[in-house]
Design a protein around this motif. Structure first.
Motif, PDB file in Angstrom:
ATOM      1  N   GLN A 145      10.492   7.999  -7.835  1.00  0.00           N
ATOM      2  CA  GLN A 145       9.889   7.339  -6.742  1.00  0.00           C
ATOM      3  C   GLN A 145       9.622   5.808  -6.656  1.00  0.00           C
ATOM      4  N   VAL A 146       9.704   5.195  -5.697  1.00  0.00           N
ATOM      5  CA  VAL A 146       9.932   3.830  -5.625  1.00  0.00           C
ATOM      6  C   VAL A 146       8.773   3.520  -4.986  1.00  0.00           C
ATOM      7  N   THR A 147       8.332   3.827  -3.676  1.00  0.00           N
ATOM      8  CA  THR A 147       7.037   3.408  -3.114  1.00  0.00           C
ATOM      9  C   THR A 147       6.209   4.355  -3.030  1.00  0.00           C
ATOM     10  N   GLN A 148       4.856   4.042  -3.224  1.00  0.00           N
ATOM     11  CA  GLN A 148       3.732   5.400  -3.241  1.00  0.00           C
ATOM     12  C   GLN A 148       2.887   4.959  -2.064  1.00  0.00           C
ATOM     13  N   THR A 149       3.150   4.369  -0.991  1.00  0.00           N
ATOM     14  CA  THR A 149       2.431   4.464   0.150  1.00  0.00           C
ATOM     15  C   THR A 149       3.204   3.875   1.220  1.00  0.00           C
ATOM     16  N   ASP A 150       2.464   4.004   2.508  1.00  0.00           N
ATOM     17  CA  ASP A 150       3.350   3.717   3.593  1.00  0.00           C
ATOM     18  C   ASP A 150       3.476   2.068   3.710  1.00  0.00           C
ATOM     19  N   GLY A 151       4.532   1.724   4.250  1.00  0.00           N
ATOM     20  CA  GLY A 151       4.902   0.418   4.082  1.00  0.00           C
ATOM     21  C   GLY A 151       4.563  -0.469   5.399  1.00  0.00           C
ATOM     22  N   THR A 152       3.842   0.327   6.402  1.00  0.00           N
ATOM     23  CA  THR A 152       3.547  -0.725   7.565  1.00  0.00           C
ATOM     24  C   THR A 152       2.186  -1.099   7.630  1.00  0.00           C
ATOM     25  N   PHE A 153       1.967  -1.924   8.776  1.00  0.00           N
ATOM     26  CA  PHE A 153       0.988  -2.624   9.045  1.00  0.00           C
ATOM     27  C   PHE A 153       0.611  -2.648  10.445  1.00  0.00           C
ATOM     28  N   LEU A 154      -0.693  -2.541  10.738  1.00  0.00           N
ATOM     29  CA  LEU A 154      -1.001  -2.638  12.326  1.00  0.00           C
ATOM     30  C   LEU A 154      -1.208  -4.110  12.662  1.00  0.00           C
ATOM     31  N   MET A 155      -0.461  -4.551  13.576  1.00  0.00           N
ATOM     32  CA  MET A 155      -0.630  -5.841  14.151  1.00  0.00           C
ATOM     33  C   MET A 155      -1.319  -5.908  15.717  1.00  0.00           C
ATOM     34  N   ALA A 156      -2.155  -6.625  15.829  1.00  0.00           N
ATOM     35  CA  ALA A 156      -2.870  -6.689  17.127  1.00  0.00           C
ATOM     36  C   ALA A 156      -2.252  -8.043  17.602  1.00  0.00           C
ATOM     37  N   ARG A 157      -1.896  -7.942  19.171  1.00  0.00           N
ATOM     38  CA  ARG A 157      -1.417  -9.106  19.618  1.00  0.00           C
ATOM     39  C   ARG A 157      -2.583 -10.156  20.093  1.00  0.00           C
ATOM     40  N   ASN A 158      -3.697  -9.526  20.385  1.00  0.00           N
ATOM     41  CA  ASN A 158      -4.747 -10.565  20.508  1.00  0.00           C
ATOM     42  C   ASN A 158      -6.061  -9.709  19.930  1.00  0.00           C
ATOM     43  N   ALA A 159      -6.121 -10.258  18.538  1.00  0.00           N
ATOM     44  CA  ALA A 159      -7.139  -9.738  17.723  1.00  0.00           C
ATOM     45  C   ALA A 159      -8.513 -10.379  17.874  1.00  0.00           C
ATOM     46  N   GLY A 160      -9.448  -9.553  17.708  1.00  0.00           N
ATOM     47  CA  GLY A 160     -10.884 -10.346  17.772  1.00  0.00           C
ATOM     48  C   GLY A 160     -11.302 -10.665  16.434  1.00  0.00           C
ATOM     49  N   ALA A 161     -12.505 -11.153  16.502  1.00  0.00           N
ATOM     50  CA  ALA A 161     -13.008 -11.686  14.917  1.00  0.00           C
ATOM     51  C   ALA A 161     -13.325 -10.154  13.948  1.00  0.00           C
TER      52      ALA A 161
END
Length: 335
Positions: free
Chosen positions: A111-127
């Protein structure tokens, strides 16, 4: 007279063997070649590049030839056809092969990685971010049946969102084109790997608001695997390969994002060093890099849960069917 002749012949044989140590099983020429195919070139796979750049494979007497075989299907095809010896790919692919009734199953051994490697990006993120904000939005996801998409859907459902009813899910874009599709204006939210997430943040195209790796929990996300027949015929090579991997994992665990970035930069020559550092830091902080090659049962069961919920699992596959931890266990003992 005969004794002198035999002594001369023996001396000649010694000289011949000394001059051709590689052929007699020694010397620098005896390195065993291993052809490795990685599913993509990614900072997510930092331990692999560390093993190459720090000479850990060479220390084990291996000559590792790395090639990128884009996509899980292409990587698995290359492995099954013998074009490569070892694959670095999502462990779900080994399950798909097993489900088809293969006589020569693909075995997960490191095993090399032990979690998902993606992130959620928002185009117009609020506070502040709340998962309910995704309802009614256009979500640019990943390929159906792949681990990023399955982990993404698992996370959305965990947070009370039906990905096929509560939002407009786009998942018909090739992996290599997802970032450019988002950059051109497609999607209010997108699921991205590093370093693309950090690059887009720097360019002001959006903000990372959540981690699918954190949300979906530990699972054998990316694993070195090979065919059972290869293990049968090359057990010592697989052990040496796993030893080198473990050395690299320990090195990554003990060193800073800056040092890791410097070690892997030769594999990301066109990347900004600060972006590479930022990407490594994110993965390191959320524990994405496995610190040893063992695929444990809890992680495996979480993987099965993710696949089952995505409707991609015909039956639950016990880890002893296609996981071999013996090489990882020996590597840890030898350290």
């Amino acid at each position: 007279m005969k004794r002198r002749i035999w002594r001369a012949l023996a001396a000649s044989l010694v000289l011949v063997c000394a001059a051709a140590l590689a052929g007699c099983g020694g010397g620098s020429g005896s390195a065993t070649k291993v052809k490795v195919g990685e599913v993509t070139r990614s900072i997510f796979y930092a331990p692999q590049y560390v093993a190459l750049e720090k000479g850990f494979f060479k220390e084990e007497g291996l000559d590792v030839e790395l090639q990128t075989t884009p996509g899980g299907d292409k990587t698995m095809t290359a492995l099954l056809s013998g074009a490569i010896d070892v694959a670095l790919v999502g462990s779900e692919t080994s399950i798909y092969v097993y489900q088809q009734g293969s006589e020569d199953p693909v075995i997960n051994f490191g095993q090399v990685t032990q979690t998902d490697g993606t992130f959620l990006m928002a185009r117009n993120a609020g506070a502040e971010f709340d998962w309910d904000q995704l309802k009614g939005s256009v979500f640019l996801g990943q390929r159906k049946g792949g681990m990023p998409q399955m982990a993404g859907e698992f996370t959305l459902k965990k947070n009370g969102i039906d990905p096929h009813a509560d939002l407009e899910l786009i998942q018909n874009i090739d992996f290599a084109n997802i970032a450019s599709a988002y950059a051109s204006g497609t999607g209010e939210y997108v699921q991205l790997f590093e370093p693309q997430a950090s690059i887009f943040e720097k360019e002001g195209r959006g903000k990372v608001v959540a981690s699918f790796g954190v949300e979906s929990g530990n699972l054998p996300y990316t694993v070195f695997m090979t065919k059972q027949s290869y293990i049968n015929n090359n057990e010592a090579t697989v052990q040496k390969f796993t030893n080198a991997l473990y050395k690299a994992q320990q090195w990554v665990d003990a060193n800073s994002p800056e040092d890791i970035a410097d070690a892997i930069m030769p594999y990301f020559k066109d990347s900004d060093r600060d972006i590479v550092i930022s990407s490594v830091k994110r993965y390191k902080e959320q524990g994405s890099f496995a610190t040893d090659p063992i695929v444990d049962e809890a992680e495996w069961n979480n993987l099965l849960d993710v696949m089952e919920q995505a409707g991609e699992l015909k039956e639950r596959v016990a880890p002893d069917k296609i996981v071999n931890n013996s090489f990882a266990e020996k590597a840890k003992q030898a350290k």
